[in-house]
Design a protein around this motif. Structure first.
Motif, PDB file in Angstrom:
ATOM      1  N   HIS A   1      30.369  98.738 -50.540  1.00 30.40           N
ATOM      2  CA  HIS A   1      31.387  99.575 -51.182  1.00 30.40           C
ATOM      3  C   HIS A   1      31.032 101.055 -51.052  1.00 30.40           C
ATOM      4  CE1 HIS A   1      31.650  95.771 -53.691  1.00 30.40           C
ATOM      5  NE2 HIS A   1      32.871  95.886 -53.205  1.00 30.40           N
ATOM      6  N   HIS A   2      29.718 101.321 -51.036  1.00 32.04           N
ATOM      7  CA  HIS A   2      29.222 102.692 -50.999  1.00 32.04           C
ATOM      8  C   HIS A   2      28.074 102.774 -50.004  1.00 32.04           C
ATOM      9  CE1 HIS A   2      31.327 102.997 -54.884  1.00 32.04           C
ATOM     10  NE2 HIS A   2      30.681 101.893 -55.199  1.00 32.04           N
ATOM     11  N   VAL A   3      27.989 103.902 -49.291  1.00 26.61           N
ATOM     12  CA  VAL A   3      26.883 104.153 -48.373  1.00 26.61           C
ATOM     13  C   VAL A   3      26.161 105.411 -48.853  1.00 26.61           C
ATOM     14  CG1 VAL A   3      26.186 104.631 -45.998  1.00 26.61           C
ATOM     15  CG2 VAL A   3      28.151 103.135 -46.452  1.00 26.61           C
ATOM     16  N   VAL A   4      24.881 105.267 -49.171  1.00 30.85           N
ATOM     17  CA  VAL A   4      24.063 106.420 -49.555  1.00 30.85           C
ATOM     18  C   VAL A   4      23.146 106.742 -48.384  1.00 30.85           C
ATOM     19  CG1 VAL A   4      22.311 107.317 -51.134  1.00 30.85           C
ATOM     20  CG2 VAL A   4      24.155 105.865 -52.010  1.00 30.85           C
ATOM     21  N   ALA A   5      23.297 107.925 -47.815  1.00 35.97           N
ATOM     22  CA  ALA A   5      22.448 108.367 -46.708  1.00 35.97           C
ATOM     23  C   ALA A   5      21.284 109.171 -47.258  1.00 35.97           C
ATOM     24  CB  ALA A   5      23.254 109.218 -45.724  1.00 35.97           C
ATOM     25  N   VAL A   6      20.130 109.077 -46.588  1.00 41.14           N
ATOM     26  CA  VAL A   6      18.934 109.752 -47.096  1.00 41.14           C
ATOM     27  C   VAL A   6      18.917 111.240 -46.788  1.00 41.14           C
ATOM     28  CG1 VAL A   6      17.514 107.669 -47.018  1.00 41.14           C
ATOM     29  CG2 VAL A   6      17.582 109.193 -45.030  1.00 41.14           C
ATOM     30  N   SER A   7      19.888 111.716 -46.015  1.00 44.84           N
ATOM     31  CA  SER A   7      19.967 113.147 -45.736  1.00 44.84           C
ATOM     32  C   SER A   7      21.389 113.500 -45.325  1.00 44.84           C
ATOM     33  CB  SER A   7      18.995 113.532 -44.612  1.00 44.84           C
ATOM     34  OG  SER A   7      19.394 112.963 -43.380  1.00 44.84           O
ATOM     35  N   PRO A   8      21.771 114.773 -45.490  1.00 44.19           N
ATOM     36  CA  PRO A   8      23.123 115.187 -45.094  1.00 44.19           C
ATOM     37  C   PRO A   8      23.418 114.961 -43.615  1.00 44.19           C
ATOM     38  CG  PRO A   8      22.157 116.819 -46.559  1.00 44.19           C
ATOM     39  CD  PRO A   8      21.057 115.846 -46.228  1.00 44.19           C
ATOM     40  N   SER A   9      22.432 115.151 -42.730  1.00 42.98           N
ATOM     41  CA  SER A   9      22.708 114.975 -41.301  1.00 42.98           C
ATOM     42  C   SER A   9      22.885 113.507 -40.941  1.00 42.98           C
ATOM     43  CB  SER A   9      21.602 115.605 -40.453  1.00 42.98           C
ATOM     44  OG  SER A   9      20.330 115.077 -40.773  1.00 42.98           O
TER      45      SER A   9
END
Length: 407
Positions: free
Chosen positions: A145-153
């Motif tokens: 449902h949600h994707v959390v990336a470890v950095s903006p890039s």
């Protein structure tokens, strides 16, 4: 009110030990019933960590390499664990377990499924392999449902690849677990001398340190050029430089093997192998060098910064978020080896600039990457999810699911 059940899913115990240290306790203290779903833990280290931090460990038989039989068995074991726990929220990170857990979670309708993306593996691939890895990232993004990336890039890379924009987010400045600022402290002169003695380095001269896997993607050829330049320099300061290499060789090609041979033959290179206490090589170093092609958010940069060590790196996914060019280190155009060597030598020879960048690097970590801050960002995010109803399928204006994703 029922205590919300939270499950973290990772492939290997070492990943859980690194990325969830302290975070399990923080989640429990924030009011969650915390569970960890992971591959078998023969050493018992993860089991002890879970007991210390108040989490329940669920072990399954899962392998990193694809295998129809073992993967089918792992899928059934993951499904059984999810049925037992019935988590309201599941956070899945690392490739194999993410696929298994998110697929099972989708079938079993886990209310809030989160894919924690540590990096873009397709960036280091080409041809059909790149296509396959890109589609895998999109599949994981659709199963969650949600994707959390470890950095903006990393987040931007996912969006560019086609991940639904509304599902991708970054918590704060990024990082899955932050840095322990009490553990990683700026060293004294005595600390530096002791660390160099332990690693077999001479007390005089400047030390450039590389920490990571010794493979082409991490910039082996640039390390060879850097070590060669250290030996060829006529300048008294840079001429007394050393390249400290921390990590294990993982050559994947004939070029990698040739580069490893060149490093081994260079008297300016000191190999430290694997280090259990990373503070030792950081204490010995003046500058961290990271000629990598891709990262998620390089932990080594953040740890070194906490110890007031600036970094020279190529501009790449992840490094552009960890290194603030001209403020906490120097960034160089990807693949420009002469410019990388020049930037490294600039910091080696300019003590005033090196110290200034190092102090600002520590300040940046204190501001953006301290563990209590990262834990608080995670627990607040998870609490927000619990407070809202489970998401429904993302739909376009014509009423069809967005890019084939379902919830």
């Amino acid at each position: 009110m029922t205590t919300p059940r939270l499950m973290y899913a990772v492939t290997a115990p070492i990943s859980a030990l690194i990325f969830l240290e302290g975070q399990l306790r923080a989640a429990r203290e924030a009011g969650f019933d915390v569970h960890v779903l992971c591959g078998s833990d023969p050493s018992g280290r993860l089991s002890r960590r879970c007991a210390e931090e108040g989490a329940t460990l669920h072990e399954v038989e899962v392998t990193r390499t694809p295998s129809l039989r073992s993967d089918a068995r792992a899928f059934l074991q993951v499904a059984a664990a999810l049925r037992r726990v019935r988590p309201q929220i599941m956070v899945a990170g690392t490739p194999k377990m993410s696929l298994l857990a998110l697929a099972c979670g989708s079938v079993l309708r886990v209310p809030h499924r989160i894919y924690l993306c540590h990096g873009l593996r397709f960036e280091g691939a080409s041809g059909l392999r790149r296509t396959g890895l890109t589609r895998l990232e999109l599949l994981l993004s659709c199963l969650a449902h949600h994707v959390v990336a470890v950095s903006p890039s990393v987040a931007q890379g996912l969006r560019t690849a086609g991940a639904p924009d509304g599902r991708v987010t970054v918590l704060g400045s990024g990082s899955p677990n932050g840095v322990d600022l009490e553990h990683f402290q700026p060293p004294s002169s005595a600390d530096r001398a002791s660390a160099r003695d332990e690693l077999g380095l001479r007390p005089e001269g400047r030390v450039l340190a590389f920490v990571g896997r010794l493979t082409g993607d991490k910039g082996l050829s640039t390390l060879v050029a850097l070590a060669t330049a250290l030996g060829n320099s006529d300048e008294p300061e840079t001429g007394r430089g050393w390249l400290l290499v921390v990590g294990e060789p993982e050559p994947h090609s004939a070029r990698d093997q040739a580069d490893m041979a060149a490093l081994l033959a260079n008297p300016r290179v000191v190999f430290a192998g694997h280090q259990d206490d990373m503070r030792v090589p950081y204490k010995a170093a003046d500058v961290l060098v990271l000629p990598t092609r891709r990262e998620g958010l390089p932990t080594v940069v953040i740890e070194a910064a906490a110890m007031q060590i600036p970094t020279v790196a190529y501009r790449a996914t992840g490094t552009v978020d960890a290194v603030m060019d001209g403020e906490t280190g120097l960034l160089v155009t990807q693949g420009d080896v002469p410019a990388f060597v020049a930037a490294a030598h600039l910091l080696v020879s300019n003590e005033r600039l090196r110290d200034q960048l190092g102090i600002q690097a520590r300040e940046r970590v204190e501001r953006d990457f301290s563990r209590p801050l990262v834990w608080r960002q995670w627990t607040e995010y998870l609490r927000t999810l619990v407070a809202h109803a489970p998401p429904v399928a993302s739909r376009r204006a014509d009423g069809h699911p967005h890019q084939g994703c379902t919830s």
